[in-house]
Structure formats: structure tokens, C-alpha cells
Enzyme design. Structure first.
Site: not given
Length: 226
Positions: A152-154
Site C-alpha cells: 500500500a505504501y507504493g
């Protein structure tokens, strides 16, 4: 940057704290936003000691903040300063690094919320203030957005770039809000240490080493807009 009012998220530590201190050293009044109050107070004290300029502290946890919280923040800025010359988004959470099939749905949702939805809500709330004069809206992104296991960060960083492009296209005709993205690269921060616990960080840039990217956007683009 005298007479400039600049709101900086993630200002308690890392890149956000360094950007806040650099803006204050350039003469701006900075509004320090983060959930970590003791660290915010430490940044506040350092700015006062080094510059004599009194910043503002606005404690806010992006994970739990509501639409009304962001509207109240914008109203508080309006009531106390009457304007907002720049909003710089530095806050981020790493979430979980794992294959897609192993991602925890709750952690995924929280990471998307903090890194993307909260950024959108804060930006939306502050746009009326930013549009009152030539101003700057700066988003911090990351090259890892298309890399395996960044979860989810990317995805949130890829979405931030798309969001910035949408805003740039929507706001270009008015010529008031200048939208930029900055990828500061690998920097010795708490987030990097979590992502790469086994790596030696000695070769990395410090947060102070990358603030010129942010200050350069504010200075160069302010001059070109003038």
C-alpha cells in the site's frame, strides 16, 4: 520567505522537520503538523532558538482525523494568519512490506488512508486559502511505487503522483497554486530504517541534505510566478 505562512505535515522528525527548520531559517512562519507532540515541541524550540521566529504547532493524527478536523485546521489558519502560502506534504507511513497475497487488509487500508486519503482531505480543506494568492502545493513521492512487496505504501505514492497531476491540470488556468512533486531519494529516516533494517545507513543523505529540493521549488517557482 518573510511573511510566508507554510504548513508542513510530518514535521516532528525526518524530512518534514528539516524542511520546517529550513523554511523558518529563510524567514517563513511555519505551522508544524504531526501527531508526535514532544517531537513537535523539540522542533519548535529549535526554530525559535535559531531564528527567533515563532512557529505554530498543530497536533493531528492523520489516521483518525475527520473531514471536520481538516476544515477546522483550515479555519484556524485563516483566523490566525489570514492566508496560507504553501502546503508541503512530508507525512507518510510505511505500512507492511509483503507480497500482495500476504498483505494484512487492515494495515493496507490504514496505509492508504494516511498516505493518500488524509493528504487529499487536507489539501481539499486548504485549497481555498492557497488560492487566495500565488502559493505552492508540494507532495513527497517515492520511486518504489512500482516495486514488488511495497504494498500500500507504493500504491499510495503512485496515487499521490496522479493526484498531483490532476490538481496541476485543474489549477493551471487560474495560475494561483503551483503544484509540485519531489522524490528525495534514499534518506536516513525512521521510515527508511524500518524498510531496510539490515542496511548500513552511513552512506545515505541526511534529511538536511535534501531540503534544498523543497526550498528550491518555493524560491524558483515563486520568482517565476512573480
Amino acid at each position: 520567505m518573510a511573511d510566508q505562512i507554510i504548513l508542513i505535515t510530518g514535521a516532528a522528525q525526518g524530512i518534514g522537520a528539516s524542511v520546517a527548520k529550513a523554511c523558518a531559517q529563510a524567514g517563513a512562519t511555519v505551522i508544524l503538523l504531526d501527531k508526535q507532540v514532544p517531537q513537535l515541541e523539540a522542533v519548535y524550540d529549535e526554530i525559535v532558538e535559531q531564528t527567533g521566529i515563532i512557529p505554530a504547532i498543530y497536533p493531528l493524527d492523520l489516521k483518525g482525523a475527520t473531514v471536520d478536523n481538516y476544515k477546522q485546521l483550515a479555519q484556524t489558519i485563516s483566523d490566525n494568519f489570514g492566508k496560507l502560502n504553501a502546503l508541503i506534504h512530508c507525512a507518510a507511513t510505511l505500512g507492511q512490506l509483503a507480497p500482495v497475497m500476504n498483505q494484512d487488509p487492515k494495515t493496507w487500508a490504514e496505509t492508504i488512508h494516511i498516505n493518500l486519503t488524509a493528504t487529499y482531505l487536507l489539501t481539499q480543506a486548504c485549497l481555498p486559502l492557497l488560492k487566495q494568492q500565488t502559493s505552492h502545493l508540494i507532495f513527497t513521492t517515492d520511486a518504489h511505487k512500482h516495486t514488488a512487496y511495497w504494498g500500500a505504501y507504493g500504491i499510495s505514492k503512485a496515487a499521490i503522483e496522479a493526484f498531483a497531476e490532476q490538481l496541476k491540470d485543474e489549477l493551471e488556468a487560474e495560475g494561483k497554486v503551483i503544484v509540485s512533486t519531489i522524490d528525495p531519494g534514499e534518506v536516513r529516516t525512521a521510515l527508511y530504517a524500518r524498510a531496510y533494517p539490515a542496511r548500513n545507513p552511513e552512506h545515505l543523505n541526511l534529511p538536511d541534505d535534501v531540503v534544498h529540493h523543497y526550498i528550491g521549488k518555493l524560491n524558483i517557482e515563486a520568482n517565476s510566478a512573480a
